[in-house]
Motif scaffolding. Structure first.
Motif, PDB file in Angstrom:
ATOM      1  N   ASN A 116      -2.938  48.409  -6.316  1.00 40.64           N
ATOM      2  CA  ASN A 116      -3.591  47.876  -4.763  1.00 40.64           C
ATOM      3  C   ASN A 116      -4.693  46.869  -4.798  1.00 40.64           C
ATOM      4  O   ASN A 116      -5.836  47.107  -4.588  1.00 40.64           O
ATOM      5  CB  ASN A 116      -4.263  49.173  -4.387  1.00 40.64           C
ATOM      6  CG  ASN A 116      -4.591  48.866  -2.817  1.00 40.64           C
ATOM      7  OD1 ASN A 116      -3.853  48.297  -2.055  1.00 40.64           O
ATOM      8  ND2 ASN A 116      -5.648  49.521  -2.244  1.00 40.64           N
ATOM      9  N   SER A 117      -4.280  45.763  -5.901  1.00 42.77           N
ATOM     10  CA  SER A 117      -5.322  44.740  -6.156  1.00 42.77           C
ATOM     11  C   SER A 117      -4.830  43.593  -5.980  1.00 42.77           C
ATOM     12  O   SER A 117      -5.125  42.538  -6.950  1.00 42.77           O
ATOM     13  CB  SER A 117      -5.806  45.162  -7.672  1.00 42.77           C
ATOM     14  OG  SER A 117      -6.031  46.277  -7.942  1.00 42.77           O
ATOM     15  N   ILE A 118      -3.988  43.155  -5.039  1.00 38.43           N
ATOM     16  CA  ILE A 118      -3.369  41.951  -4.894  1.00 38.43           C
ATOM     17  C   ILE A 118      -4.314  40.941  -4.474  1.00 38.43           C
ATOM     18  O   ILE A 118      -5.431  41.162  -3.795  1.00 38.43           O
ATOM     19  CB  ILE A 118      -2.164  41.841  -4.018  1.00 38.43           C
ATOM     20  CG1 ILE A 118      -2.640  42.171  -2.779  1.00 38.43           C
ATOM     21  CG2 ILE A 118      -0.942  42.617  -4.608  1.00 38.43           C
ATOM     22  CD1 ILE A 118      -1.292  41.753  -1.619  1.00 38.43           C
ATOM     23  N   ILE A 119      -4.150  39.694  -4.710  1.00 40.91           N
ATOM     24  CA  ILE A 119      -4.954  38.423  -3.991  1.00 40.91           C
ATOM     25  C   ILE A 119      -4.250  38.028  -2.852  1.00 40.91           C
ATOM     26  O   ILE A 119      -2.939  37.798  -2.731  1.00 40.91           O
ATOM     27  CB  ILE A 119      -4.796  37.221  -4.824  1.00 40.91           C
ATOM     28  CG1 ILE A 119      -5.847  37.614  -6.269  1.00 40.91           C
ATOM     29  CG2 ILE A 119      -5.296  36.070  -4.214  1.00 40.91           C
ATOM     30  CD1 ILE A 119      -7.141  37.583  -5.886  1.00 40.91           C
ATOM     31  N   GLN A 120      -5.102  38.032  -1.716  1.00 36.26           N
ATOM     32  CA  GLN A 120      -4.346  37.552  -0.487  1.00 36.26           C
ATOM     33  C   GLN A 120      -4.564  35.969  -0.448  1.00 36.26           C
ATOM     34  O   GLN A 120      -5.356  35.299  -0.870  1.00 36.26           O
ATOM     35  CB  GLN A 120      -5.077  38.239   0.912  1.00 36.26           C
ATOM     36  CG  GLN A 120      -4.586  37.685   2.148  1.00 36.26           C
ATOM     37  CD  GLN A 120      -5.200  37.996   3.242  1.00 36.26           C
ATOM     38  OE1 GLN A 120      -6.551  37.781   3.120  1.00 36.26           O
ATOM     39  NE2 GLN A 120      -4.707  38.361   4.351  1.00 36.26           N
ATOM     40  N   HIS A 121      -3.165  35.424  -0.042  1.00 33.80           N
ATOM     41  CA  HIS A 121      -3.266  33.836  -0.334  1.00 33.80           C
ATOM     42  C   HIS A 121      -2.957  33.384   1.212  1.00 33.80           C
ATOM     43  O   HIS A 121      -2.432  34.047   1.980  1.00 33.80           O
ATOM     44  CB  HIS A 121      -2.375  33.255  -1.224  1.00 33.80           C
ATOM     45  CG  HIS A 121      -1.081  33.660  -1.175  1.00 33.80           C
ATOM     46  ND1 HIS A 121      -0.026  33.514  -0.536  1.00 33.80           N
ATOM     47  CD2 HIS A 121      -0.471  34.883  -2.047  1.00 33.80           C
ATOM     48  CE1 HIS A 121       1.083  34.323  -0.694  1.00 33.80           C
ATOM     49  NE2 HIS A 121       0.811  35.155  -1.666  1.00 33.80           N
ATOM     50  N   GLY A 122      -3.249  32.172   1.408  1.00 35.58           N
ATOM     51  CA  GLY A 122      -3.345  31.841   2.940  1.00 35.58           C
ATOM     52  C   GLY A 122      -1.987  31.374   3.525  1.00 35.58           C
ATOM     53  O   GLY A 122      -2.223  31.018   4.622  1.00 35.58           O
ATOM     54  N   THR A 123      -0.890  31.898   3.135  1.00 38.13           N
ATOM     55  CA  THR A 123       0.290  31.766   3.877  1.00 38.13           C
ATOM     56  C   THR A 123       1.283  32.899   3.601  1.00 38.13           C
ATOM     57  O   THR A 123       1.072  33.506   2.453  1.00 38.13           O
ATOM     58  CB  THR A 123       0.960  30.352   3.451  1.00 38.13           C
ATOM     59  OG1 THR A 123       2.038  30.108   4.440  1.00 38.13           O
ATOM     60  CG2 THR A 123       1.495  30.406   2.066  1.00 38.13           C
TER      61      THR A 123
END
Length: 410
Positions: A116-123
């Motif tokens: 539960n540690s993903i990077i949210q990216h902008g698309t």
């Protein structure tokens, strides 16, 4: 700003009907976050999920129907699908950077999703609106508003979902200069996030972050700090070599112990692309090598961004070289002149050490080899810039140019 660009979009949105709305703002602060917050204020109050895609993306029709059901779980704050690209086929430079991106989504994001540690990216991202408003929307102070928002959602106790299936395809940067600018922004933004959230990363902090989340965020930034350390070491190596050659009474070759991290960091990067890519990324050997060269080519840029981020609070202006009508060699040098200069200095230093001390001196030989190893990222930048300028090369068996891949589960 050009009306000839945005007025046709406005007219098209009007033709599409009332579900499509168009806004044009002459001046808007807060980078992309400012634009997103502006749109959020004008979003239908009934909407409970906000989707974000970049303007260049072609999205498959089942994106929303496949991913919105994850929000039936109230603890889910955002759902993320990978980025992908459709314009790289038939262009060696874009092929290299397309597969360099793929490693992050097929290796790093899958590993992070386990904790539960993903990077949210902008698309290709979907966000629960109530959670978004709870954490005070996108941060307009940060140029990587997407990753920073994802971290705040974790801090607020929300969970994420990563679905490793391609639902959208955008455009890759069209030049090595733009590729470097994009990565510079990501690295600089990472330092901004670290400087704002460092207390939450401490093991004894009061944040809702789990130990695994702290680990993955810190571990994800460490290689970029290693690039910054490598840049400092490369410049220091040249200066130290001048001291060894000019003032041998006061300067000696560094202890072998200090040289191990340099060689070790390089070996780790090579193993990542030869081993992890083979196991996790569905591409050919040539494409793996191309991805590795492209990733290595960003070492100087990432190191530079991390140092800028540590000592400044305002993103520096990055000049775009204007040499489109110049010979190929000039264009290559314009896109990688800093790396080229450092490459020349490191090799001149190594050759000078060998010339003065001879190849039989083990300390001199080791020091020269280390400087040559330090020059490899610079060489990768020069190669990537040359591939960008030459174009038309192929790294592996690929589909026809311009074809959009059919969506497939992975």
């Amino acid at each position: 700003k050009d009306p000839q660009v945005w007025r046709p979009v406005e007219a098209h949105c009007l033709a599409l009907g009332p579900k499509f709305r168009f806004f044009h703002v002459d001046k808007l602060s807060g980078f992309k976050a400012g634009a997103l917050n502006y749109a959020l204020e004008r979003t239908d109050p009934v909407a409970s999920v906000v989707g974000v895609i970049d303007a260049d993306y072609i999205v498959t029709p089942d994106w929303l129907s496949a991913l919105v059901p994850y929000f039936e779980r109230p603890e889910v704050g955002f759902v993320q699908a990978p980025q992908d690209h459709h314009d790289w086929r038939g262009n060696a430079f874009k092929e290299m950077i397309n597969w360099e991106y793929a490693g992050f989504f097929n290796i790093g994001m899958i590993q992070r999703n386990e904790h539960n540690s993903i990077i949210q990216h902008g698309t290709m991202t979907l966000i629960r609106r109530s959670a978004l408003q709870e954490v005070d929307r996108w941060g307009e102070w940060c140029i990587c508003e997407d990753a920073e928002l994802g971290l705040r959602l974790f801090e607020a106790g929300y969970q994420s979902v990563y679905v490793n299936r391609r639902f959208g395809y955008g455009l890759t940067p069209d030049s090595f200069t733009n590729y470097k600018k994009q990565r510079f922004r990501w690295a600089y933004g990472a330092v901004q996030i670290m400087k704002r959230h460092w207390r939450e990363m401490l093991p004894w902090g009061n944040s809702h972050l789990t130990g695994a989340q702290r680990y993955h965020f810190v571990a994800g930034w460490m290689p970029w700090f290693a690039d910054a350390a490598g840049l400092i070491f490369s410049i220091a190596a040249v200066v130290w070599t001048i001291g060894v050659l000019a003032l041998p009474r006061y300067f000696e070759f560094p202890l072998t112990l200090f040289l191990i991290p340099t060689i070790g960091a390089f070996i780790i990067k090579v193993l990542q692309f030869l081993w992890l890519y083979k196991a996790r990324v569905d591409c050919t050997l040539g494409q793996r090598i191309g991805a590795g060269v492209a990733g290595l080519a960003l070492t100087f840029t990432v190191g530079q961004a991390m140092l800028y981020g540590l000592f400044t609070s305002k993103l520096p202006f990055l000049r775009t070289p204007k040499h489109e009508n110049q010979p190929a060699v000039v264009k290559v040098f314009a896109m990688a002149w800093e790396e080229t200069l450092l490459f020349i200095l490191l090799w001149l230093s190594a050759l000078s050490v060998w010339t003065v001390f001879g190849i039989d001196d083990p300390e001199a030989k080791l020091w020269a080899v280390v400087m040559m190893a330090q020059s490899l990222p610079c060489a990768a930048a020069m190669v990537t810039a040359a591939v960008n300028v030459l174009g038309g090369l192929k790294l592996g068996k690929i589909a026809s140019p311009g074809a959009l891949p059919a969506p497939a589960g992975e």
